[in-house]
Design a protein around this motif. Structure first.
Motif: not given
Length: 483
Positions: A398, A401, A425, A446, A462, A472
């Motif tokens: 995460g 990204n 998250s 993902l 998402v 996320l």
């Protein structure tokens, strides 16, 4: 490249909503009994009450009809005897001696005496103009309801309780008496000039009524019983059918439950296999990373050293380009090795695992990561290795990204325990994207992350849109193991 961790105090006060109220019972004392037995109890009570009401109504109508018919017959008979001798009362309040003697003679006849035990003739206001009991002739008594109704022109009959003052003579008979009030009309004008009250011996009538009552009660009871038995048979057949269908449904439910348990067992086996595969996969990646670090990386480093020495000894200009290419390749291989090899996670807590992933990302990318934990429970929970690997990889991927697609802006990791599940998250303040468009373009980052989370029984979501960043979210059921 700092990791800022925020801590919040746990609000453990909660709200007291009071005890949970039990649901209202649908059935009362008969709850749990078979349908036909409940019908037998309730239907029996209702049938009994209905039988009593109907029987009472029928007996009342029979008594009223018999008494009225007997009274009308007696009234017609007595009017034919008394009315002609009572016409003096149209002009006065007493009868002449001749008419009184004639009336007494008629009442003394055996045929009349057997039917009529006592007679009174009333004038308006309760004055007794004539009576079998000579002592009350000329006396005035308070008119009561039946006498007043008779003055309206109706024939009134009923069993008298003989509780009035003028009924002393009748009480002496000691017999059940039928009291009849019969209006006497003027032969000339048709107006009511007096009311004749006479008493009949009702012993035989009482016996007839007793027999009629018994017969009526027997008929009502028979009809009610037959109706109840018929309905009970129908309900019992329906109850048996319901019980049979209930048994069939319970058997099917047991079969479905058994299949469901088998499916749950298979799901758990698949999940365990997936977790084991994930752990083995991580071991393989660690081995590959170690091989990259100890093999190609070492060979490239040695080549870099030799070419560097050659360059310093006056080698050609191309040596500079070769050195730069080797440095870049070596950096990539080392970065790849570091990404493949996980830190030692066995026995780590959830918070430690997330903190390590965030610190490794901050150090590698030279960016800031904010850690936001809303409770302290995650500090003590230590789940199994497959779940720790999933948590680490989720945070790692995460944040990667966020660094790649949002230039590391607003990188934030939040985690908390909610009802036995860990919610993690990873968010950024980048430009966001259309999730459907990304999936349609064949992006596998993902999708791979989703599969990793689902492989250990978790849920992956998402939350993003163009222009508002990306978030996320992972929800993972945690087996409670507190250090």
């Amino acid at each position: 490249m700092t990791v800022v961790e925020k801590e919040y105090a746990v609000d453990e006060s909660g709200l007291d909503h009071g005890p949970v109220k039990p649901s209202a019972r649908i059935f009362g004392a008969f709850h749990g009994l078979p349908l036909h037995r409940r019908f037998a109890i309730v239907g029996g009570i209702v049938s009994l009450i209905g039988m009593v009401l109907i029987g009472a109504f029928v007996n009342s109508r029979i008594e009223s009809a018999v008494v009225r018919n007997s009274a009308i017959s007696a009234a017609v008979y007595m009017e034919s005897l008394i009315a002609p001798l009572s016409q003096d009362l149209a002009d006065g309040d007493t009868l002449s001696k001749e008419r009184r003697a004639k009336l007494e003679e008629i009442l003394a006849r055996p045929a009349v005496r057997e039917r009529i035990l006592s007679v009174k003739i009333w004038k308006q206001g309760g004055l007794v103009a004539y009576a079998s009991d000579a002592a009350i002739i000329g006396q005035t008594f308070e008119p009561h309801g039946d006498l007043l109704e008779a003055w309206e022109g109706d024939i009134i009959a009923g069993f008298d309780d003989l509780d009035h003052d003028e009924s002393r003579g009748e009480r002496a008979f000691g017999l059940p008496l039928l009291e009849v009030y019969n209006p006497i009309h003027s032969i000339r004008t048709g107006e009511i000039i007096a009311v004749a009250e006479f008493y009949q011996d009702a012993s035989e009538l009482n016996d007839d009524l007793r027999v009629a009552r018994r017969t009526a009660w027997a008929v009502v009871a028979a009809v009610a019983g037959l109706t109840f038995v018929t309905l009970f048979g129908i309900v019992r057949a329906g109850s048996r059918m319901i019980e049979f269908q209930k048994s069939e449904l319970q058997q099917r439910l047991r079969q479905i439950t058994k299949v469901g348990l088998q499916n749950d067992l298979l799901r758990l086996r698949i999940q365990n296999a997936s977790e084991q595969f994930s752990a083995l996969n991580e071991q393989l990646l660690r081995r590959i990373g170690a091989e990259l670090h100890d093999g190609p990386a070492q060979a490239l480093a040695f080549a870099n050293m030799r070419i560097s020495a050659w360059r310093k000894a006056g080698g050609p200009e191309e040596a500079e380009l070769i050195l730069r290419a080797l440095d870049e390749a070596l950096a990539d291989i080392r970065g790849l090795a570091r990404g493949l090899v996980l830190p030692k996670l066995e026995g780590a807590s959830i918070a430690e695992t997330i903190r390590r992933a965030a610190e490794a990302h901050a150090e590698r990318t030279q960016t800031d990561v904010i850690l936001d934990s809303s409770d302290d429970e995650a500090e003590n929970l230590r789940p199994g290795l497959p779940q720790l690997i999933c948590i680490f990889r989720f945070v790692q991927e995460g944040l990667m990204n966020a660094w790649r697609h949002a230039d590391g802006m607003g990188q934030k990791v939040e985690f908390a325990m909610q009802g036995g599940s860990l919610v993690v998250s990873v968010s950024d303040r980048g430009c966001g994207f259309d999730p459907e468009a990304k999936i349609d373009n064949g992006r596998i980052g993902l999708a791979g992350l989703r599969e990793r989370v689902q492989s250990v029984g978790g849920m992956f979501n998402v939350d993003t849109a163009p222009g508002r960043g990306t978030r996320l979210i992972m929800r993972l059921q945690i087996e409670q193991s507190v250090s």
